[in-house]
Design a protein around this motif. Structure first.
Motif, PDB file in Angstrom:
ATOM      1  N   PRO A  19      44.740  31.393  46.726  1.00  0.00           N
ATOM      2  CA  PRO A  19      45.092  31.279  48.138  1.00  0.00           C
ATOM      3  C   PRO A  19      43.835  31.160  48.992  1.00  0.00           C
ATOM      4  O   PRO A  19      42.836  31.842  48.739  1.00  0.00           O
ATOM      5  N   LEU A  25      42.633  23.816  50.733  1.00  0.00           N
ATOM      6  CA  LEU A  25      43.629  22.734  50.716  1.00  0.00           C
ATOM      7  C   LEU A  25      42.955  21.375  50.585  1.00  0.00           C
ATOM      8  O   LEU A  25      43.429  20.502  49.844  1.00  0.00           O
ATOM      9  N   LEU A  46      47.657  26.087  40.697  1.00  0.00           N
ATOM     10  CA  LEU A  46      47.654  26.899  41.916  1.00  0.00           C
ATOM     11  C   LEU A  46      48.013  28.322  41.530  1.00  0.00           C
ATOM     12  O   LEU A  46      49.023  28.546  40.858  1.00  0.00           O
ATOM     13  N   ASN A  48      49.674  31.089  42.699  1.00  0.00           N
ATOM     14  CA  ASN A  48      50.635  31.270  43.786  1.00  0.00           C
ATOM     15  C   ASN A  48      50.919  32.753  44.035  1.00  0.00           C
ATOM     16  O   ASN A  48      52.039  33.232  43.848  1.00  0.00           O
ATOM     17  N   TYR A  53      51.784  29.572  48.039  1.00  0.00           N
ATOM     18  CA  TYR A  53      51.890  28.116  48.009  1.00  0.00           C
ATOM     19  C   TYR A  53      53.332  27.609  47.977  1.00  0.00           C
ATOM     20  O   TYR A  53      53.567  26.408  47.819  1.00  0.00           O
ATOM     21  N   ASP A  54      54.328  28.480  48.144  1.00  0.00           N
ATOM     22  CA  ASP A  54      55.728  28.059  48.069  1.00  0.00           C
ATOM     23  C   ASP A  54      56.053  26.913  49.027  1.00  0.00           C
ATOM     24  O   ASP A  54      56.690  25.928  48.631  1.00  0.00           O
ATOM     25  N   LEU A  56      54.008  24.773  50.464  1.00  0.00           N
ATOM     26  CA  LEU A  56      53.271  23.577  50.074  1.00  0.00           C
ATOM     27  C   LEU A  56      53.970  22.883  48.915  1.00  0.00           C
ATOM     28  O   LEU A  56      54.134  21.662  48.909  1.00  0.00           O
TER      29      LEU A  56
END
Length: 73
Positions: A19, A25, A46, A48, A53-54, A56
């Motif tokens: 994250p 990004l 990723l 997560n 990142y859900d 995204l």
């Protein structure tokens, strides 16, 4: 940034994004675009944490559904 990306690319066998902020990004999409352009075939992951990142991932799924992106294995 270019020197840092080149060094990271040349020494990495794969890429894992934790994250992060806009710079993270940017790096995710930069390295992903190199995959699409067949510049490399390295794995991209990723981390997560807590669903960071859900949204995204949902956006990327929608882009695939609407044929703006190709799905890859």
């Amino acid at each position: 940034m270019s020197d840092r990306m080149n060094a990271m690319f040349n020494h990495a066998d794969a890429f894992i994004a934790l994250p992060g902020d806009l710079g993270t990004l940017e790096e995710i999409f930069h390295i992903s675009s190199w995959t699409q352009l067949h510049i490399h075939h390295k794995r991209i992951g990723l981390l997560n944490v807590n669903g960071f990142y859900d949204n995204l991932l949902s956006f990327l799924d929608q882009a695939v559904e609407q044929k703006f992106l190709r799905s890859s294995a």
